[in-house]
Design a protein around this motif. Structure first.
Motif, PDB file in Angstrom:
ATOM      1  N   GLN A 153      28.793  43.906  42.119  1.00 23.34           N
ATOM      2  CA  GLN A 153      28.800  44.612  43.402  1.00 23.34           C
ATOM      3  C   GLN A 153      29.549  45.949  43.319  1.00 23.34           C
ATOM      4  OE1 GLN A 153      26.918  43.101  45.685  1.00 23.34           O
ATOM      5  NE2 GLN A 153      26.668  41.405  44.232  1.00 23.34           N
ATOM      6  N   ASP A 154      30.008  46.297  42.140  1.00 22.01           N
ATOM      7  CA  ASP A 154      30.791  47.519  41.940  1.00 22.01           C
ATOM      8  C   ASP A 154      29.862  48.631  41.450  1.00 22.01           C
ATOM      9  OD1 ASP A 154      32.554  49.525  41.275  1.00 22.01           O
ATOM     10  OD2 ASP A 154      33.880  48.261  40.061  1.00 22.01           O
ATOM     11  N   GLU A 155      29.652  49.652  42.290  1.00 23.66           N
ATOM     12  CA  GLU A 155      28.739  50.730  41.930  1.00 23.66           C
ATOM     13  C   GLU A 155      29.286  51.614  40.810  1.00 23.66           C
ATOM     14  OE1 GLU A 155      27.866  52.900  45.446  1.00 23.66           O
ATOM     15  OE2 GLU A 155      26.730  51.269  46.408  1.00 23.66           O
ATOM     16  N   PRO A 194      39.595  48.982  43.989  1.00 25.85           N
ATOM     17  CA  PRO A 194      39.237  47.562  44.030  1.00 25.85           C
ATOM     18  C   PRO A 194      40.375  46.702  43.509  1.00 25.85           C
ATOM     19  CG  PRO A 194      38.162  48.655  42.189  1.00 25.85           C
ATOM     20  CD  PRO A 194      38.840  49.735  42.976  1.00 25.85           C
ATOM     21  N   ALA A 195      40.291  45.410  43.781  1.00 21.53           N
ATOM     22  CA  ALA A 195      41.343  44.493  43.342  1.00 21.53           C
ATOM     23  C   ALA A 195      41.370  44.348  41.829  1.00 21.53           C
ATOM     24  CB  ALA A 195      41.144  43.126  43.998  1.00 21.53           C
ATOM     25  N   VAL A 196      40.230  44.551  41.174  1.00 28.42           N
ATOM     26  CA  VAL A 196      40.117  44.473  39.723  1.00 28.42           C
ATOM     27  C   VAL A 196      39.459  45.763  39.232  1.00 28.42           C
ATOM     28  CG1 VAL A 196      39.123  43.235  37.758  1.00 28.42           C
ATOM     29  CG2 VAL A 196      39.903  41.961  39.778  1.00 28.42           C
ATOM     30  N   VAL A 197      40.043  46.358  38.196  1.00 29.58           N
ATOM     31  CA  VAL A 197      39.473  47.566  37.598  1.00 29.58           C
ATOM     32  C   VAL A 197      39.251  47.301  36.118  1.00 29.58           C
ATOM     33  CG1 VAL A 197      39.781  50.024  37.120  1.00 29.58           C
ATOM     34  CG2 VAL A 197      40.650  49.061  39.264  1.00 29.58           C
ATOM     35  N   VAL A 198      37.990  47.266  35.708  1.00 21.93           N
ATOM     36  CA  VAL A 198      37.661  47.075  34.295  1.00 21.93           C
ATOM     37  C   VAL A 198      37.920  48.394  33.566  1.00 21.93           C
ATOM     38  CG1 VAL A 198      35.882  46.406  32.653  1.00 21.93           C
ATOM     39  CG2 VAL A 198      35.902  45.408  34.951  1.00 21.93           C
ATOM     40  N   ASP A 199      38.570  48.311  32.408  1.00 21.60           N
ATOM     41  CA  ASP A 199      38.878  49.512  31.628  1.00 21.60           C
ATOM     42  C   ASP A 199      37.577  50.203  31.222  1.00 21.60           C
ATOM     43  OD1 ASP A 199      39.582  51.376  29.576  1.00 21.60           O
ATOM     44  OD2 ASP A 199      41.436  50.264  29.233  1.00 21.60           O
ATOM     45  N   SER A 200      37.347  51.399  31.759  1.00 22.06           N
ATOM     46  CA  SER A 200      36.085  52.095  31.504  1.00 22.06           C
ATOM     47  C   SER A 200      35.982  52.614  30.076  1.00 22.06           C
ATOM     48  CB  SER A 200      35.940  53.271  32.487  1.00 22.06           C
ATOM     49  OG  SER A 200      37.012  54.189  32.336  1.00 22.06           O
ATOM     50  N   ASN A 201      37.100  52.709  29.366  1.00 24.18           N
ATOM     51  CA  ASN A 201      37.072  53.167  27.984  1.00 24.18           C
ATOM     52  C   ASN A 201      37.232  52.021  26.987  1.00 24.18           C
ATOM     53  OD1 ASN A 201      36.834  56.020  28.460  1.00 24.18           O
ATOM     54  ND2 ASN A 201      38.945  55.978  29.193  1.00 24.18           N
ATOM     55  N   LYS A 257      39.328  32.748  46.995  1.00 25.41           N
ATOM     56  CA  LYS A 257      38.445  33.712  47.640  1.00 25.41           C
ATOM     57  C   LYS A 257      38.072  34.816  46.641  1.00 25.41           C
ATOM     58  CE  LYS A 257      38.288  37.129  51.367  1.00 25.41           C
ATOM     59  NZ  LYS A 257      39.042  37.769  52.478  1.00 25.41           N
ATOM     60  N   LEU A 258      36.776  35.174  46.609  1.00 30.09           N
ATOM     61  CA  LEU A 258      36.301  36.218  45.712  1.00 30.09           C
ATOM     62  C   LEU A 258      36.761  37.586  46.219  1.00 30.09           C
ATOM     63  CD1 LEU A 258      34.537  36.964  43.242  1.00 30.09           C
ATOM     64  CD2 LEU A 258      32.607  37.194  44.840  1.00 30.09           C
ATOM     65  N   LEU A 259      37.527  38.275  45.411  1.00 27.71           N
ATOM     66  CA  LEU A 259      38.025  39.606  45.773  1.00 27.71           C
ATOM     67  C   LEU A 259      37.267  40.731  45.065  1.00 27.71           C
ATOM     68  CD1 LEU A 259      41.886  38.961  45.544  1.00 27.71           C
ATOM     69  CD2 LEU A 259      40.421  38.861  47.574  1.00 27.71           C
ATOM     70  N   TYR A 260      36.644  40.397  43.940  1.00 30.44           N
ATOM     71  CA  TYR A 260      35.938  41.431  43.181  1.00 30.44           C
ATOM     72  C   TYR A 260      34.814  40.810  42.378  1.00 30.44           C
ATOM     73  CZ  TYR A 260      34.959  44.947  39.585  1.00 30.44           C
ATOM     74  OH  TYR A 260      34.326  45.837  38.765  1.00 30.44           O
ATOM     75  N   VAL A 271      32.486  40.578  35.545  1.00 30.46           N
ATOM     76  CA  VAL A 271      33.888  40.286  35.823  1.00 30.46           C
ATOM     77  C   VAL A 271      34.054  39.921  37.296  1.00 30.46           C
ATOM     78  CG1 VAL A 271      36.243  41.185  35.735  1.00 30.46           C
ATOM     79  CG2 VAL A 271      34.551  41.954  34.045  1.00 30.46           C
ATOM     80  N   LYS A 272      34.778  38.818  37.546  1.00 29.33           N
ATOM     81  CA  LYS A 272      35.072  38.392  38.916  1.00 29.33           C
ATOM     82  C   LYS A 272      36.569  38.154  39.064  1.00 29.33           C
ATOM     83  CE  LYS A 272      30.644  36.043  39.829  1.00 29.33           C
ATOM     84  NZ  LYS A 272      30.030  34.752  40.262  1.00 29.33           N
ATOM     85  N   GLY A 273      37.102  38.507  40.240  1.00 31.93           N
ATOM     86  CA  GLY A 273      38.507  38.279  40.535  1.00 31.93           C
ATOM     87  C   GLY A 273      38.683  37.492  41.817  1.00 31.93           C
TER      88      GLY A 273
END
Length: 304
Positions: free
Chosen positions: A295-297, A205-212, A288-291, A280-282
């Motif tokens: 909507q991120d499973e 995805p265009a944005v990746v939230v730090d999972s840790n 334009k909304l990219l992320y 989080v939105k990017g």
């Protein structure tokens, strides 16, 4: 013939033979290669022994007792030498390192934490890591290898009591963008989380939230429903070059994230308990909304 006469005759024969062949009898040639090898081994042995003595002397405490010859001396502590062996063997000090890079914006240093304090915290965590030991495979490097992207207050909870500060830093020349989350309390490192950067590949995805990075925006599950408030929170992650703007909504407030060399950094303060993770939105430069994390499973929306 008596035995004594026989021995005298034998000695006379030997002397005659020696006098006749004095110039034809030669000792065998000296084994030069063997002697040279023996000399090399002996020199190495002496160098190794001398090195061991130097190491022993360098490790000797200042108050060590002197070794006296002849057995007539008393056990009196010798005075400290004018020049220690370790000092004499030390190389010329290298120039002072430039230190870690600063964050892209001053707003990434929060709660009155100065850049110098953030640097000190990072150095403390790297020193703590070498003392605790992450193993040789986890060579985290030095402070100057990093860029500090966030510094903020940390709130103690039932799992980790005591308030302190968080310092987040990423390796600035690492293609995998390794990052550290350091927790410092009372001026000492108390914890260190090491993780990778973004999600590579065509499906990233265009944005990746730090999972840790959850510790930055949530308190212990032991305190579920009973957080200490107000609570300073932060959210970090990586962004694709197409992303020009990131927003993070948490509780009832929305924060504009700072973009810092492929990372986004957002923060705020909660004054009430929440049960849903930050949204989080990017967006691209045109809006334009990219992320959207909703909507991120792969994104965990519910807090533990």
């Amino acid at each position: 013939m008596t035995e004594e006469q026989h021995e005298r005759d034998f000695e006379e024969q030997v002397r005659e033979l020696l006098s006749q062949d004095a110039y034809t009898i030669r000792p065998s040639a000296a084994p030069y290669p063997a002697i040279r090898r023996r000399g090399v081994v002996e020199r190495r042995r002496r160098v190794a022994a001398a090195g061991a003595v130097l190491v022993t002397l360098a490790a000797m405490p200042v108050g060590a007792y002197a070794l006296s010859g002849g057995g007539g001396g008393s056990d009196v502590a010798s005075p400290a030498p004018t020049v220690s062996v370790s000092q004499a063997a030390s190389p010329t000090p290298s120039p002072t390192a430039s230190g870690p890079a600063r964050p892209a914006t001053d707003g990434q240093l929060l709660d009155g934490i100065t850049f110098e304090q953030a640097v000190s915290g990072l150095e403390s965590c790297l020193t703590w890591e070498s003392r605790v030991g992450f193993g040789e495979s986890e060579n985290l490097g030095a402070a100057e290898d990093y860029r500090i992207i966030l510094a903020m207050n940390s709130t103690g909870d039932s799992n980790a009591p005591g308030d302190g500060i968080f310092v987040v830093a990423v390796q600035r020349d690492d293609p995998d963008q390794q990052r550290l989350i350091c927790n410092i309390r009372d001026g000492e490192a108390q914890g260190l989380n090491v993780g990778g950067g973004g999600w590579d590949g065509p499906d990233a995805p265009a944005v990746v939230v730090d999972s840790n990075g959850g510790k930055l925006y949530q308190q212990s599950f032991l305190d579920r429903g009973n957080w200490k408030l107000p609570f300073r929170w932060g959210v970090i992650g990586t962004v694709d070059p197409s992303v020009a703007r990131v927003t993070v909504s948490y509780g009832e407030a929305t924060s504009e994230a700072a973009l810092d060399h492929g990372w986004f950094v957002a923060s705020g303060v909660l004054d009430r308990q929440v049960t849903v993770a930050p949204r989080v939105k990017g967006y691209d430069a045109g809006g334009k909304l990219l992320y959207d994390s909703d909507q991120d499973e792969t994104y965990e929306r519910n807090l533990p």
